[in-house]
Design an enzyme around this catalytic site. Structure first.
Site, PDB file in Angstrom:
ATOM      1  NE  ARG A  62      -2.528  -2.337   3.043  1.00 23.97           N
ATOM      2  CZ  ARG A  62      -2.761  -2.521   4.342  1.00 23.97           C
ATOM      3  NH1 ARG A  62      -3.331  -1.574   5.049  1.00 23.97           N
ATOM      4  NH2 ARG A  62      -2.424  -3.643   4.926  1.00 23.97           N
ATOM      5  CD  GLU A  99      -3.213  -4.288  14.387  1.00 22.58           C
ATOM      6  OE1 GLU A  99      -3.145  -3.772  13.265  1.00 22.58           O
ATOM      7  OE2 GLU A  99      -4.169  -4.131  15.148  1.00 22.58           O
TER       8      GLU A  99
END
Ligand SMILES: O=P(O)(O)OC[C@H]1O[C@H](OP(=O)(O)OP(=O)(O)O)[C@H](O)[C@@H]1O
Ligand SMILES: Nc1ncnc2[nH]cnc12
Length: 179
Positions: A62, A99
């Site tokens: 991204r 994460e």
């Protein structure tokens, strides 16, 4: 609090993706909106217009979308920090925790000349694992980091605070707290 409510409301939030307990902040809804994408890039670029940035580094995948547009607007070169095994020339590598998993990124050893001024750009900072690894690589090849710029910060995960503790100038356009 959100610095840019009109951008924040264009980010789609998906609970329990890619695994239970994670709220995925999906920027595709922001990017597909012409005004939203333009405003995002303009706001990321503005603080660095007078910073003589030589190279923008974007983290796969991204970060390529945002970083490429920012580099173009700053008249800078673009350097992709790619996931392991995707770059064809000599590389330096760094592993990091996400994460929701672990990963490793690489850059080419010749992508930044010693002393060049580098801006790190990504769509989102959570734990700071990917950004921290990218910063290590930039400095390993001799780059001078002028700042780290993110569309979204998840401050509760501590990444932006860690980068600030390391002495980097960190900015973001939207914060989601309580993640
Ligand atoms: O601060 P961190 O905890 O490192 O998390 C942030 C990173 O995680 C996401 O990328 P991801 O690795 O999911 O890859 P993608 O862009 O290919 O979806 C995001 O685009 C950041 O690069
Ligand atoms: N919550 C999240 N949403 C989108 N991308 C992420 N990358 C790491 N954490 C994320």
């Amino acid at each position: 609090m959100s610095q840019n409510p009109s951008l924040r409301e264009r980010v789609r939030s998906i609970p329990d993706y890619p695994k239970p307990g994670i709220i995925f902040r999906d920027i595709t809804t922001l990017l597909q909106d012409p005004a939203g994408f333009r405003e995002t890039v303009d706001l990321l670029v503005a603080p660095f217009e007078a910073s003589a940035v030589d190279k923008v580094v974007g983290v796969e995948a991204r970060g390529f979308i945002i970083g490429g547009a920012v580099a173009h607007q700053l008249h800078a070169g673009f350097v992709p920090a790619r996931k392991m095994g995707k770059l064809p020339w000599e590389t330096v590598s760094a592993e990091y925790d996400l994460e929701y998993g672990t990963d490793a990124i690489q850059i080419h050893t010749d992508c930044i000349a010693r002393g060049e001024r580098v801006l790190l750009v990504d769509d989102l900072i959570a734990t700071g694992g990917s950004a921290g690894a990218a910063l290590d690589l930039i400095e390993q090849v001799g780059g001078s980091v002028v700042g780290c710029s993110f569309v979204i910060d998840l401050p509760d995960l501590g990444g932006s605070a860690q980068l600030r503790e390391r002495g980097y100038a960190v900015s973001s356009l939207i914060e989601f707290e309580g993640d």
